[in-house]
Design a protein around this motif. Structure first.
Motif, PDB file in Angstrom:
ATOM      1  N   GLY A  80     -56.788  -4.199 -26.120  1.00 60.62           N
ATOM      2  CA  GLY A  80     -56.698  -5.359 -25.246  1.00 60.62           C
ATOM      3  C   GLY A  80     -57.697  -5.299 -24.108  1.00 60.62           C
ATOM      4  N   ARG A  81     -57.825  -4.121 -23.513  1.00 61.57           N
ATOM      5  CA  ARG A  81     -58.781  -3.973 -22.410  1.00 61.57           C
ATOM      6  C   ARG A  81     -60.222  -4.130 -22.910  1.00 61.57           C
ATOM      7  N   ASP A  82     -60.475  -3.690 -24.139  1.00 62.63           N
ATOM      8  CA  ASP A  82     -61.815  -3.878 -24.708  1.00 62.63           C
ATOM      9  C   ASP A  82     -62.144  -5.359 -24.853  1.00 62.63           C
ATOM     10  N   LEU A  83     -61.147  -6.157 -25.227  1.00 59.66           N
ATOM     11  CA  LEU A  83     -61.377  -7.598 -25.323  1.00 59.66           C
ATOM     12  C   LEU A  83     -61.771  -8.177 -23.972  1.00 59.66           C
ATOM     13  N   VAL A  84     -61.056  -7.782 -22.929  1.00 58.27           N
ATOM     14  CA  VAL A  84     -61.361  -8.298 -21.590  1.00 58.27           C
ATOM     15  C   VAL A  84     -62.734  -7.821 -21.138  1.00 58.27           C
ATOM     16  N   GLY A  86     -65.190  -7.175 -22.992  1.00 59.66           N
ATOM     17  CA  GLY A  86     -66.159  -7.981 -23.725  1.00 59.66           C
ATOM     18  C   GLY A  86     -66.352  -9.348 -23.110  1.00 59.66           C
ATOM     19  N   LEU A  87     -65.257  -9.962 -22.662  1.00 57.63           N
ATOM     20  CA  LEU A  87     -65.368 -11.257 -21.973  1.00 57.63           C
ATOM     21  C   LEU A  87     -66.204 -11.133 -20.710  1.00 57.63           C
ATOM     22  N   VAL A  88     -65.948 -10.087 -19.934  1.00 59.00           N
ATOM     23  CA  VAL A  88     -66.707  -9.893 -18.695  1.00 59.00           C
ATOM     24  C   VAL A  88     -68.185  -9.672 -19.007  1.00 59.00           C
ATOM     25  N   ASP A 102     -58.241   1.509 -16.951  1.00 60.48           N
ATOM     26  CA  ASP A 102     -59.285   2.168 -17.720  1.00 60.48           C
ATOM     27  C   ASP A 102     -60.112   1.124 -18.474  1.00 60.48           C
ATOM     28  N   GLY A 103     -61.420   1.233 -18.319  1.00 57.99           N
ATOM     29  CA  GLY A 103     -62.318   0.306 -18.998  1.00 57.99           C
ATOM     30  C   GLY A 103     -62.564  -0.981 -18.260  1.00 57.99           C
ATOM     31  N   LEU A 104     -61.786  -1.256 -17.204  1.00 56.36           N
ATOM     32  CA  LEU A 104     -61.933  -2.508 -16.469  1.00 56.36           C
ATOM     33  C   LEU A 104     -62.274  -2.277 -15.002  1.00 56.36           C
ATOM     34  N   THR A 105     -62.662  -1.065 -14.639  1.00 55.21           N
ATOM     35  CA  THR A 105     -63.113  -0.803 -13.280  1.00 55.21           C
ATOM     36  C   THR A 105     -64.493  -1.417 -13.071  1.00 55.21           C
ATOM     37  N   TYR A 106     -64.863  -1.551 -11.821  1.00 61.03           N
ATOM     38  CA  TYR A 106     -66.198  -2.076 -11.532  1.00 61.03           C
ATOM     39  C   TYR A 106     -67.266  -1.217 -12.191  1.00 61.03           C
ATOM     40  N   VAL A 371     -61.125 -19.057 -26.681  1.00 65.30           N
ATOM     41  CA  VAL A 371     -62.038 -18.219 -25.906  1.00 65.30           C
ATOM     42  C   VAL A 371     -62.560 -17.047 -26.744  1.00 65.30           C
ATOM     43  N   LEU A 372     -61.675 -16.409 -27.495  1.00 65.36           N
ATOM     44  CA  LEU A 372     -62.123 -15.287 -28.322  1.00 65.36           C
ATOM     45  C   LEU A 372     -63.111 -15.752 -29.388  1.00 65.36           C
ATOM     46  N   ARG A 373     -62.906 -16.949 -29.902  1.00 65.14           N
ATOM     47  CA  ARG A 373     -63.823 -17.499 -30.909  1.00 65.14           C
ATOM     48  C   ARG A 373     -65.157 -17.922 -30.294  1.00 65.14           C
ATOM     49  N   ASP A 374     -65.089 -18.671 -29.179  1.00 68.32           N
ATOM     50  CA  ASP A 374     -66.308 -19.266 -28.635  1.00 68.32           C
ATOM     51  C   ASP A 374     -67.107 -18.307 -27.763  1.00 68.32           C
TER      52      ASP A 374
END
Length: 395
Positions: A80-84, A86-88, A102-106, A371-374
């Protein structure tokens, strides 16, 4: 063909809850940015915050997320965090008040996107927790709020530091985006609630006043430094404020009390054209003016002050305001899913002659597949598998 909104093309990932960060994101969305709010599956801690609609849905959540897209992800899982992340990486801008994961820090996000714009809300500058209500208590404002004979602190109902902080977040993000357009460089911006409150108290002179040994008194509904106070009328209550010599002149002319106030000036050796004298003798002036207001209804007060420069308003409650909303150009009919049709505000920023109607807030997770598609170009089979695994919210 209508002109594109000013922030068209700007895409922001918002990881947030409560007031300040969601308000910052909504401010951007109302100007045309594509704001993608990411929540845990089932919603964040503000998903059911009061007030509630008759349906049980949060009016608070709906009000602060208008015009956004909503994605729900299992933030506890690496997938799930990898998806976010990727969005960022794709969007390049993140607005957050969420605790670091983890994985979503600056640092982690910037490694994948070197020109990242990362805007973070904090409670305190040192990273400590704080909310509007605790910050307000710490900044001294409750000690000068309330009746003059009140001994204990009085909080106010408006979360003003959240509101101010949300607007600072939006301004900071836009400043960073402008910097990136000029230089190609990203920015890390942090805004602390306590810093916003401290800066405001300093900018308005409260702190300098205290440093010079002056203690701000409690004044009830009176205005500090000039003549302004509430008056009872025959059928309600009004607030009256004078801030200039013209305001004062028009007030005494409209009330027919010019000769009385002139006699009071002579007796006190005062000049009521000066704000300081109007403030110093506010009790005497209020005593002179009070009978004029008390002998009139609010409608008669309005008639008497029409055409004058005097600043005044009748006190109203939210229920009365709600009955009159159709006359407000800012408000428009909004059919909010899960809530129903009601009048809601658009953006108070008027761009030329354009004043777009408010857009509904999303249903929680309603744009996850889209969002995941586009944005991430995930195929339908992969999205279906993520949902089966519980990594994204169910439809």
């Amino acid at each position: 063909m209508s002109e594109a909104p000013p922030l068209a093309g700007l895409r922001v990932v918002e990881l947030s809850s409560f007031v300040a960060a969601p308000l910052g994101g909504m401010t951007l969305a109302q100007l045309g940015a594509d704001v993608i709010r990411v929540d845990p599956v089932g919603g964040g801690p503000d998903i059911d915050r009061w007030p509630l609609a008759p349906s049980g849905r949060s009016l608070y959540w709906a009000g602060l997320n208008k015009g956004k897209r909503s994605v729900t992800v299992d933030l506890r899982s690496p997938e799930g965090r990898d998806l976010v992340a990727g969005l960022v990486k794709e969007c390049g801008v993140v607005l957050t008040n969420a605790p670091p994961r983890d994985g979503l820090t600056y640092e982690a996000l910037r490694e994948a996107r070197p020109d990242l714009i990362h805007v973070q809300l904090q409670g305190r500058r040192d990273g400590g927790n704080a909310v509007d209500y605790t910050v307000n208590a710490a900044m001294g404002f409750p000690s000068v709020t309330g009746p003059s004979d009140q001994a204990t602190p009085v909080n106010h109902a408006l979360p003003v530091w959240d509101v101010a902080c949300g607007l600072y977040l939006a301004i900071g993000l836009l400043a960073a985006e402008r910097h990136r357009l000029r230089t190609g460089e990203g920015q890390r911006i942090r805004v602390a609630l306590q810093d916003v409150a401290l800066a405001t108290a300093g900018n308005l002179g409260y702190l300098a006043e205290a440093q010079f040994g002056e203690a701000r008194p409690r004044l009830g509904n009176s205005v500090f430094g000039d003549f302004g106070r509430d008056f009872a009328t025959a059928d309600g209550r009004v607030m009256v404020v004078t801030l200039t010599p013209r305001h004062w002149r028009d007030l005494v002319e409209a009330t027919g009390l010019g000769e009385v106030t002139a006699a009071l000036e002579r007796a006190l050796d005062a000049d009521f054209r000066r704000a300081g004298d109007r403030y110093a003798y506010r009790e005497a002036l209020g005593g002179v003016l009070a009978p004029w207001f008390a002998s009139r209804t609010c409608e008669q007060v309005e008639d008497g002050l029409t055409g004058a420069s005097v600043l005044w308003s009748r006190y109203r409650g939210f229920a009365e305001i709600a009955r009159d909303l159709r006359a407000e150009p800012l408000m428009a009919r909004l059919d909010q899913p899960g809530v129903g049709p009601h009048l809601a505000p658009g953006s108070p920023l008027r761009l030329g002659e354009t004043s777009p109607d408010p857009c509904p807030a999303p249903t929680l997770g309603g744009h996850t597949d889209e969002v995941l598609r586009d944005v991430l170009s995930l195929p339908p089979d992969q999205i279906k598998e993520l949902r089966a695994q519980g990594r994204i919210g169910s439809l």
